[in-house]
Scaffold this active site. Sequence first.
Site, PDB file in Angstrom:
ATOM      1  N   THR A   1       4.241  -7.366  -9.369  1.00 29.49           N
ATOM      2  CA  THR A   1       4.094  -5.957  -9.738  1.00 29.49           C
ATOM      3  C   THR A   1       4.508  -4.982  -8.634  1.00 29.49           C
ATOM      4  O   THR A   1       4.732  -3.800  -8.913  1.00 29.49           O
ATOM      5  CB  THR A   1       2.610  -5.659 -10.039  1.00 29.49           C
ATOM      6  N   GLY A   2       4.495  -5.438  -7.409  1.00 27.34           N
ATOM      7  CA  GLY A   2       4.707  -4.552  -6.253  1.00 27.34           C
ATOM      8  C   GLY A   2       3.382  -4.034  -5.708  1.00 27.34           C
ATOM      9  O   GLY A   2       3.316  -3.501  -4.591  1.00 27.34           O
TER      10      GLY A   2
ATOM     11  N   CYS B   1       6.428  -8.394  -5.036  1.00 31.20           N
ATOM     12  CA  CYS B   1       5.596  -9.385  -5.732  1.00 31.20           C
ATOM     13  C   CYS B   1       5.821  -9.159  -7.227  1.00 31.20           C
ATOM     14  O   CYS B   1       6.777  -8.479  -7.606  1.00 31.20           O
ATOM     15  CB  CYS B   1       4.121  -9.284  -5.323  1.00 31.20           C
TER      16      CYS B   1
ATOM     17  N   HIS C   1       9.436  12.753   1.998  1.00 33.66           N
ATOM     18  CA  HIS C   1       8.131  13.403   2.208  1.00 33.66           C
ATOM     19  C   HIS C   1       7.107  12.543   2.937  1.00 33.66           C
ATOM     20  O   HIS C   1       6.290  13.082   3.677  1.00 33.66           O
ATOM     21  CB  HIS C   1       7.547  13.829   0.857  1.00 33.66           C
ATOM     22  N   ASN C   2       7.097  11.240   2.680  1.00 35.21           N
ATOM     23  CA  ASN C   2       6.041  10.380   3.265  1.00 35.21           C
ATOM     24  C   ASN C   2       6.521   9.575   4.468  1.00 35.21           C
ATOM     25  O   ASN C   2       5.732   8.868   5.078  1.00 35.21           O
ATOM     26  CB  ASN C   2       5.493   9.386   2.226  1.00 35.21           C
TER      27      ASN C   2
ATOM     28  N   GLY D   1       0.129  -5.593  -5.214  1.00 30.52           N
ATOM     29  CA  GLY D   1      -0.632  -6.369  -4.219  1.00 30.52           C
ATOM     30  C   GLY D   1       0.004  -6.306  -2.844  1.00 30.52           C
ATOM     31  O   GLY D   1      -0.687  -6.093  -1.836  1.00 30.52           O
TER      32      GLY D   1
ATOM     33  N   ARG E   1       1.491  16.276   7.494  1.00 30.27           N
ATOM     34  CA  ARG E   1       0.792  15.488   6.473  1.00 30.27           C
ATOM     35  C   ARG E   1       0.841  14.001   6.793  1.00 30.27           C
ATOM     36  O   ARG E   1      -0.139  13.281   6.604  1.00 30.27           O
ATOM     37  CB  ARG E   1       1.405  15.781   5.097  1.00 30.27           C
TER      38      ARG E   1
ATOM     39  N   ARG F   1       6.765  20.507   7.351  1.00 31.05           N
ATOM     40  CA  ARG F   1       5.365  20.445   6.910  1.00 31.05           C
ATOM     41  C   ARG F   1       4.933  18.997   6.614  1.00 31.05           C
ATOM     42  O   ARG F   1       3.753  18.668   6.703  1.00 31.05           O
ATOM     43  CB  ARG F   1       5.133  21.341   5.703  1.00 31.05           C
ATOM     44  N   HIS F   2       5.904  18.164   6.294  1.00 37.50           N
ATOM     45  CA  HIS F   2       5.573  16.775   5.981  1.00 37.50           C
ATOM     46  C   HIS F   2       5.178  15.989   7.233  1.00 37.50           C
ATOM     47  O   HIS F   2       4.457  15.008   7.149  1.00 37.50           O
ATOM     48  CB  HIS F   2       6.739  16.103   5.260  1.00 37.50           C
TER      49      HIS F   2
ATOM     50  N   ASP G   1       6.202 -12.799  -2.602  1.00 35.72           N
ATOM     51  CA  ASP G   1       5.445 -13.988  -2.996  1.00 35.72           C
ATOM     52  C   ASP G   1       6.270 -14.717  -4.061  1.00 35.72           C
ATOM     53  O   ASP G   1       7.404 -14.315  -4.375  1.00 35.72           O
ATOM     54  CB  ASP G   1       4.018 -13.623  -3.444  1.00 35.72           C
ATOM     55  N   HIS G   2       5.677 -15.772  -4.624  1.00 35.06           N
ATOM     56  CA  HIS G   2       6.394 -16.562  -5.626  1.00 35.06           C
ATOM     57  C   HIS G   2       6.806 -15.723  -6.829  1.00 35.06           C
ATOM     58  O   HIS G   2       7.807 -15.996  -7.474  1.00 35.06           O
ATOM     59  CB  HIS G   2       5.514 -17.733  -6.083  1.00 35.06           C
TER      60      HIS G   2
HETATM   61  C1  RB5 Z   1       0.791 -13.327  -8.431  1.00 42.00           C
HETATM   62  O1  RB5 Z   1       0.373 -13.974  -9.568  1.00 42.00           O
HETATM   63  C2  RB5 Z   1       0.613 -11.832  -8.573  1.00 42.00           C
HETATM   64  O2  RB5 Z   1      -0.749 -11.540  -8.584  1.00 42.00           O
HETATM   65  C3  RB5 Z   1       1.318 -11.150  -7.435  1.00 42.00           C
HETATM   66  O3  RB5 Z   1       2.667 -11.443  -7.493  1.00 42.00           O
HETATM   67  C4  RB5 Z   1       1.215  -9.645  -7.372  1.00 42.00           C
HETATM   68  O4  RB5 Z   1       1.771  -9.028  -8.481  1.00 42.00           O
HETATM   69  C5  RB5 Z   1      -0.084  -9.089  -7.012  1.00 42.00           C
HETATM   70  O5  RB5 Z   1      -0.300  -7.874  -6.993  1.00 42.00           O
END
Ligand code: RB5
Length: 150
Positions: free
Chosen positions: A67-68, A65, A98-99, A70, A136, A132-133, A8-9
Site C-alpha cells: 500500500t505504501g 510496500c 512544500h514538505n 506501512g 513549517r 514559509r515552508h 517488502d515482498h
Molecule cells: C504485507 O502484507 C503488507 O502489509 C505490506 O506490504 C504493507 O502494505 C503494509 O503496510
Amino acid sequence: MKLALAADHGAFELKESIKKHLEEKGIEYEDFGCYSKESVDYPKFAYKAAKAVADKKFDFGVICCTTGLGVSMAANKVKGIRAAVCTNEMLAEMTRRHNNANVICMGQNVVSAELANKLVDIFISTGFEGGRHERRVALLTDIEEGKDIS
Ligand code: RB5
C-alpha cells in the site's frame, strides 16, 4: 543523484521495475532489499533505506510496500526523514515543493509501474520552495525532537 531503494515482498516487483527505469535513465541507486517475493517484515527494509538517507549517504529514498502505508510509517520514525505516500503526480510534486520530503513511498497495489516511474521522476527533479515552508518543515523537526510546538 543517488537513491536508496527498498521494498517488502508486497512491492518486490514494483521495486524491480523502478530499478530498470533508473538504470535506463542512468540514475545511481542502492537496493536495500528485499530480494525476492518471500514474506518479510516491511519495517526492517524501510528502516535500512530511510536510515541511509537520514545519514546523508543518498539524496532520496524510494520505499514501497503493498500500500505504501506501512513503509511510510516506518520511514517516518527515523530522525530526519520526511516520507510521503504518493499516488499521483501532484502529490509527488507538492511534497517536494512544500514538505521537502526526502523519501517517496508507493504501493504496488495502488500505482501502476508506469505511474510509479513517473512519480519517482517528478519527486527527484522537484526542488523545495523554502520561504514559509522552511519554517513549517523546521516545526516538523521540532516535533521529532520532542519540543512542544503548541
Ligand atoms: C504485507 O502484507 C503488507 O502489509 C505490506 O506490504 C504493507 O502494505 C503494509 O503496510
